[in-house]
Design a protein around this motif. Sequence first.
Motif: not given
Length: 77
Positions: A3, A18, A64, A20, A67, A22, A1
Amino acid sequence: MIDILFFAELQEATGSEQVSVEADGLSVNELKTKLLSSYKLDNLDHAMIAVNEEYSREDTVLKSGDVVAFIPPVSGG
């Protein structure tokens, strides 16, 4: 994931500061395309991009745990 942080009018357009998603293995540009299909982000192409608190380019490949922040241009007087 991954962010994703939104600021200013981008935050207003998404209704959240925010999200999240994939996006492991996608470039920032591919992530932008994905976001544009889900949200009305008129100013996304003009936003500065930061990945893990460092300014980044659209060809940066995400992994993954990253951010990503989209920071729209600031105006005022």
